[in-house]
Scaffold this motif. Structure first.
Motif, mmCIF file in Angstrom:
data_model
loop_
_atom_site.group_PDB
_atom_site.id
_atom_site.type_symbol
_atom_site.label_atom_id
_atom_site.label_comp_id
_atom_site.label_asym_id
_atom_site.label_seq_id
_atom_site.Cartn_x
_atom_site.Cartn_y
_atom_site.Cartn_z
ATOM 1 N N LEU A 18 0.823 -1.210 0.000
ATOM 2 C CA LEU A 18 0.000 0.000 0.000
ATOM 3 C C LEU A 18 0.856 1.258 0.000
ATOM 4 N N ALA A 19 1.907 1.256 0.817
ATOM 5 C CA ALA A 19 2.763 2.448 0.932
ATOM 6 C C ALA A 19 3.665 2.635 -0.283
ATOM 7 N N SER A 20 3.904 1.562 -1.022
ATOM 8 C CA SER A 20 4.919 1.611 -2.088
ATOM 9 C C SER A 20 4.589 2.602 -3.188
ATOM 10 N N ILE A 21 3.290 2.772 -3.515
ATOM 11 C CA ILE A 21 2.981 3.650 -4.657
ATOM 12 C C ILE A 21 3.351 5.094 -4.376
ATOM 13 N N PHE A 22 3.388 5.471 -3.085
ATOM 14 C CA PHE A 22 3.735 6.859 -2.780
ATOM 15 C C PHE A 22 5.222 7.108 -2.962
ATOM 16 N N ASP A 23 6.036 6.070 -2.802
ATOM 17 C CA ASP A 23 7.466 6.200 -3.092
ATOM 18 C C ASP A 23 7.752 6.025 -4.581
ATOM 19 N N ILE A 24 7.005 5.142 -5.214
ATOM 20 C CA ILE A 24 7.284 4.814 -6.615
ATOM 21 C C ILE A 24 6.687 5.851 -7.567
ATOM 22 N N TYR A 25 5.445 6.258 -7.291
ATOM 23 C CA TYR A 25 4.752 7.148 -8.224
ATOM 24 C C TYR A 25 4.611 8.585 -7.738
ATOM 25 N N PHE A 26 4.583 8.795 -6.430
ATOM 26 C CA PHE A 26 4.209 10.116 -5.929
ATOM 27 C C PHE A 26 5.141 10.636 -4.849
ATOM 28 N N SER A 27 6.421 10.375 -4.995
ATOM 29 C CA SER A 27 7.376 10.915 -4.033
ATOM 30 C C SER A 27 7.524 12.416 -4.256
ATOM 31 N N ASP A 421 14.353 5.682 -10.423
ATOM 32 C CA ASP A 421 14.301 4.373 -9.758
ATOM 33 C C ASP A 421 12.949 3.678 -9.885
ATOM 34 N N ARG A 422 12.024 4.275 -10.627
ATOM 35 C CA ARG A 422 10.661 3.744 -10.662
ATOM 36 C C ARG A 422 10.601 2.325 -11.204
ATOM 37 N N LEU A 423 11.279 2.045 -12.297
ATOM 38 C CA LEU A 423 11.219 0.714 -12.904
ATOM 39 C C LEU A 423 11.765 -0.342 -11.952
ATOM 40 N N PHE A 424 12.890 -0.026 -11.322
ATOM 41 C CA PHE A 424 13.529 -0.965 -10.406
ATOM 42 C C PHE A 424 12.621 -1.273 -9.213
ATOM 43 N N LEU A 425 12.069 -0.212 -8.608
ATOM 44 C CA LEU A 425 11.191 -0.404 -7.453
ATOM 45 C C LEU A 425 9.886 -1.082 -7.850
ATOM 46 N N GLY A 426 9.340 -0.699 -9.004
ATOM 47 C CA GLY A 426 8.092 -1.300 -9.467
ATOM 48 C C GLY A 426 8.226 -2.790 -9.710
ATOM 49 N N ILE A 469 22.166 -10.321 0.929
ATOM 50 C CA ILE A 469 23.464 -9.654 1.134
ATOM 51 C C ILE A 469 23.827 -8.838 -0.097
ATOM 52 N N CYS A 470 23.644 -9.427 -1.284
ATOM 53 C CA CYS A 470 23.992 -8.725 -2.527
ATOM 54 C C CYS A 470 23.148 -7.463 -2.711
ATOM 55 N N LEU A 471 21.840 -7.595 -2.493
ATOM 56 C CA LEU A 471 20.970 -6.438 -2.653
ATOM 57 C C LEU A 471 21.272 -5.359 -1.625
ATOM 58 N N SER A 472 21.536 -5.762 -0.401
ATOM 59 C CA SER A 472 21.849 -4.795 0.645
ATOM 60 C C SER A 472 23.127 -4.030 0.321
ATOM 61 N N THR A 479 23.646 4.655 -1.281
ATOM 62 C CA THR A 479 23.079 5.478 -0.200
ATOM 63 C C THR A 479 21.559 5.635 -0.362
ATOM 64 N N SER A 480 20.895 4.505 -0.589
ATOM 65 C CA SER A 480 19.441 4.507 -0.796
ATOM 66 C C SER A 480 18.716 4.714 0.532
ATOM 67 N N PRO A 481 17.529 5.309 0.500
ATOM 68 C CA PRO A 481 16.735 5.464 1.732
ATOM 69 C C PRO A 481 16.282 4.105 2.254
ATOM 70 N N TRP A 482 15.881 4.073 3.517
ATOM 71 C CA TRP A 482 15.540 2.792 4.146
ATOM 72 C C TRP A 482 14.341 2.112 3.486
ATOM 73 N N THR A 483 13.431 2.910 2.901
ATOM 74 C CA THR A 483 12.270 2.302 2.253
ATOM 75 C C THR A 483 12.679 1.458 1.052
ATOM 76 N N TYR A 484 13.775 1.841 0.371
ATOM 77 C CA TYR A 484 14.262 1.048 -0.769
ATOM 78 C C TYR A 484 14.682 -0.343 -0.316
ATOM 79 N N TYR A 485 15.282 -0.410 0.877
ATOM 80 C CA TYR A 485 15.676 -1.722 1.408
ATOM 81 C C TYR A 485 14.439 -2.603 1.593
ATOM 82 N N VAL A 486 13.365 -1.985 2.098
ATOM 83 C CA VAL A 486 12.131 -2.754 2.332
ATOM 84 C C VAL A 486 11.575 -3.279 1.009
#
Length: 900
Positions: A18-27, A421-426, A469-472, A479-486
């Motif tokens: 639910l929260a992801s669209i605000f980071d992906i589409y509407f940050s 980063d939209r494609l990657f996060l999406g 480990i690789c993704l982290s 230096t991505s924000p913590w939400t990207y890790y999630v």
């Protein structure tokens, strides 16, 4: 994984979805670190007076009355003789906070910031007020403080009335605007005896902000076409005239004052806002005074709408405004000043582009190459040099044209880097969606069928650890924000769980050809078609009518009508009655209190017949306490019916919300959740008690025909349970929680093919039966007037949400009862419904838009948010339904049981 752990994990996963669209589409596009840019030439105005008429629609101001007289004579005279005008296009969500941020700070705020409060300032942003020498503002305590709090220094002053003044049930909401006008006059009068204040008011770069909330309040309370709304516009028109006259006198008609009148958002015909309907996004803009162009006569204008003809303004040039670019057509100054202003505007946008580009490059410095955008460093320098040369050569038109091109390229580049980063996060979220749905399907196969053999579970933790480990590490070096890790790490544990359960499908896959292929493909096709129809119903409510009419024929198809003709007839009748609701207008557009009263009286009548029926049944009451509970609930229904009628009559007469009614409303709401737990746990008696409790609250939240909806829906749910019992008797089945492969296409042929689609369909019907709530603006603020009339966005929002949840909870309780009746596993039914909902959510995830019309953007957001909320609600309602249908509060311990 145990069920509590599974539900907790599911809730967490879906909250992330639910929260992801605000980071992906509407940050937020906000960036820091730009170099300030100012026009080198002196401005034509020393001060700005900004009037914001909250909730004022463009058509409400510009249209003529039935006798061809203007709604606002003074402002009409201004745009015809003294100033420039147009339509200001606001953006979703059409709420006061983001609307004012766009007006005063010049950018579209992060959509999610609306939930962070009206008074607080969750992000640091610059504004016109902050850049002024002094700003004085008057108006609502919900708007003014957030700009004062974000300002540097002590030069933004606010004067607010009390929050209690924002009362939708008040005798006269125009007093909010009268308060502002009176206090502005008093303020300037007092300055004549205060030399310090007098000197400050005569400084340059002074802003006077008048926030006028009366129109919005009257629109919510009485609708935009009401006498009160139109009268408020006339009062504002008179107030603006008086303020302008006073200021011109105060400053000696020095010609150094610029005036702007606009609105933060519009309003629907039924008095709400928040979505992207044109009535919400089209607001008026009138500018006059120092530095503003006089009216420009034209012979023809090209616009897609017909407003110019309707408003009889075809011969006056209309200049619409979008945020981000300086509207040169409004300026009345030399060509040199316009060119310098546009050059400064280009520098400002270019600074944002450069900072955003630097941030993305710094974050992605580990990558070899970033795809080029059409604005390299050398091109920027060439554009600026060429524009400066044009200005020096007095080729001002060429300079303006070149600066516009540069602004467009910079905005294009801003959009590219902002969405880098939209494609990657999406893709990460989509992988999580598919993985979660696959895992739930495997859980269903594993725990609710006998299609697999017991096998040893091999733990392969490296499958999870290595990708994590690789993704982290990849995210760390960027230096991505913590939400990207999630978002990026979420697919790893989900797909790890899938891989661990892959053995589940080994045996079914090996025996695939032993299943009836034609029947399997037919069932799969029906499921796909059903899901697509459910998605379609989000856009067209009439789809639900078609579905209900199809389900009305279910007993005929299954031959149940031969065995249970009476039940079949009632089922068909209720399906047809319920099918009428999706064809009705959206709730709130036309209030009809007599229908609410009729719903309350009908509920009381049905209650009397039901109690008589229960008393004649073999399962009689154990004590008088049981009867007392039902009589108290019936009394609550009667009291709610009275409160609704009394409250709306009081508000209609502008006498406010009676305190007694308010106390009764909150007491009814508080008791509605506990009373069903005091009733017997006999199946129909408990469901009847749940209906009475929820109906009492729902009546208080109703304004029209929707009050009848839960009554018809509950009747259909009770008949559904009865039909399931009739079906069991007809087929002579005693269904087990688990079924084996040979049984699955025979004994569950009836159950499996209809129970799941019925459950999901009724859930969607509960949401959309009385209105397309996928659009925020279909909510009617009048629904909460029995509880409160003073503006409180979160309490009002919570009550409106409760109104949506009540029909959904009724269906959930019925679904739980069907599970008990059929003896099918409640877990398997719940999981299958969850799979269908997640597939629908994935549809809407890819349909989310951040471009196009505001209506398209708003609809796409609300569709996705709604279907994700539906999924989260299902997890919560599943547990709540079990509590309401099985638990009982009592002093002496008695055996709980389900029975008919």
């Amino acid at each position: 994984m145990g069920i509590p752990v599974f539900i907790l994990a599911g809730l967490l996963v879906h909250f992330v979805f639910l929260a992801s669209i605000f980071d992906i589409y509407f940050s937020s596009p906000l960036v820091h670190g730009m170099t300030p840019q100012q026009t080198p030439l002196p401005p034509p105005a020393k001060r700005l007076v900004l009037f914001v008429a909250d909730g004022l629609r463009a058509d409400s101001l510009f249209e003529l009355n039935s006798n061809n007289t203007p709604q606002a004579p003074y402002l009409r005279a201004i745009l015809e003789n003294n100033g420039s005008w147009g339509i200001s296009h606001t953006r979703v969500p059409t709420e006061s906070r983001p609307g004012h941020v766009a007006l005063i700070a010049g950018f579209y705020e992060d959509v999610s910031a609306v939930a962070k409060g009206w008074k607080e300032n969750p992000v640091e942003f610059d504004s016109v007020f902050n850049e002024s020498k002094y700003t004085w503002s008057w108006g609502s305590p919900d708007i003014l403080p957030m700009f004062a709090k974000g300002a540097t220094g002590d030069h933004v002053y606010t004067f607010c009335y009390t929050a209690e003044s924002e009362d939708f049930g008040a005798q006269d909401a125009t007093k909010l605007d009268t308060w502002v006008f009176d206090h502005v006059k008093s303020f300037f009068n007092s300055s004549r005896s205060n030399q310090t204040l007098f000197s400050a008011l005569n400084e340059e770069k002074v802003v006077l902000f008048l926030h006028l909330l009366g129109i919005d309040t009257n629109g919510h309370a009485h609708r935009p076409y009401s006498k009160e709304y139109k009268e408020n516009i006339r009062k504002v028109d008179e107030g603006v005239k008086e303020i302008v006259s006073m200021l011109e006198s105060f400053y000696g008609n020095d010609g150094k004052t610029a005036y702007i009148l606009t609105s933060d958002h519009g309003m629907t015909d039924w008095g709400s806002h928040g979505a992207g309907h044109p009535s919400e996004t089209l607001t008026p803009l009138i500018a006059w005074g120092a530095g503003v162009n006089y009216p420009q006569k034209v012979t023809s204008q090209l616009f897609e709408d017909n407003f110019l003809k309707e408003w009889k303004l075809e011969n006056l040039k209309r200049m619409d405004v979008n945020q981000g670019t300086l509207p040169l057509e409004y300026l009345n100054n030399s060509n040199h000043f316009k060119a310098e202003s546009m050059f400064t505007n280009a520098l400002q946008v270019l600074e944002q582009f450069k900072v955003t580009k630097h941030m993305v490059k710094k974050k992605n410095m580990s990558l070899k190459k970033i795809i080029a955008v059409p604005l390299s460093d050398s091109e920027q320098i060439n554009f600026l040099k060429k524009a400066r040369v044009y200005i020096q050569q007095q080729k001002y038109n060429e300079a303006v044209s070149l600066c516009k091109t540069l602004i467009n390229l910079a905005l294009e580049g801003l959009s590219y880097y902002h969405t880098y980063d939209r494609l990657f996060l999406g893709l990460s979220i989509a992988l999580s969606f598919v993985g979660w749905t696959t895992y739930v399907i495997l859980v269903i196969i594993k725990t609710h069928t006998n299609l697999i053999k017991a096998t040893r579970n091999n733990n392969k933790h490296l499958l999870c650890c290595c990708p994590s480990i690789c993704l982290s590490f990849f995210l760390l070096i960027q230096t991505s924000p913590w939400t990207y890790y999630v978002y990026c790490l979420l697919p790893v544990p989900i797909w790890y769980a899938v891989v661990r359960e892959l053995r589940v499908i080994q045996d079914p896959a090996a025996n695939l050809w032993s299943f009836p292929i034609g029947q399997s493909l037919g069932f799969l096709l029906i499921c796909i078609l059903g899901i697509e129809l459910l998605v379609f119903s989000f856009f067209y409510r009439s789809t639900l009518t078609v579905g209900l009419l199809v389900f009305a024929g279910w007993p005929v198809i299954t031959q149940l009508w031969i065995q249970a003709k009476r039940t079949t007839l009632i089922w068909t009748l209720l399906c047809v009655l319920l099918a009428v609701f999706p064809l009705m207008p959206v709730v709130g557009r036309e209030p009809n209190i007599p229908l609410v009263v009729a719903a309350g009286l009908t509920t009381l009548l049905i209650s009397c017949f039901s109690l008589a029926s229960f008393s004649r049944s073999k399962n009689k009451y154990q004590s008088k306490e049981d009867l007392k509970v039902y009589f108290y609930q019936m009394f609550s229904i009667a009291l709610s019916t009275y409160v609704v009628s009394s409250t709306h009559n009081s508000l209609k007469n502008k006498q406010g919300l009676p305190v007694f009614n308010q106390i009764i409303s909150w007491t009814t709401l508080a008791s509605s959740s506990a009373l069903p737990l005091l009733s017997p746990t006999l199946l129909f008696q408990r469901l009847f008690s749940i209906l009475l409790s929820l109906m009492a609250t729902y009546l208080l939240l109703s304004t029209g025909y929707e009050a009848l909806f839960p009554l018809v829906l509950s009747g259909l749910m009770l008949v559904w349970i009865q039909m399931e019992q009739e079906a069991l008797q007809h087929y002579g089945l005693s269904l087990k929680p688990k079924v084996t492969a040979p049984d699955s296409y025979i004994s569950l042929n009836y159950q499996k093919h209809l129970l799941f689609p019925l459950g999901v369909f009724f859930i969607v019907t509960a949401f959309f039966g009385t209105g397309n709530i996928a659009s925020v603006n279909s909510f009617d603020p009048a629904s909460v007037y029995c509880f409160l009339t003073v503006f409180s966005p979160f309490i009002m929002g919570g009550l409106l949400l409760l109104k949506v949840v009540i029909p959904f909870l009724l269906v959930s309780c019925a679904f739980e009862a069907v599970q008990v009746t059929t003896q099918l596993s409640s877990k398997s039914l719940f999981l299958i419904v969850l799979v269908i909902s997640d597939i629908m959510a994935l549809h809407f995830f890819f349909l989310v838009k951040d471009y196009g019309s505001w209506l398209d953007i708003g609809t796409s957001i609300s569709h996705y948010v709604l279907v994700m909320s539906l999924t989260i609600f299902m997890m919560l309602m599943n547990g709540l339904a079990q509590l309401l249908t099985t638990k009982r509060l009592e002093l002496s311990r008695r055996t709980k049981h389900h029975s008919t």
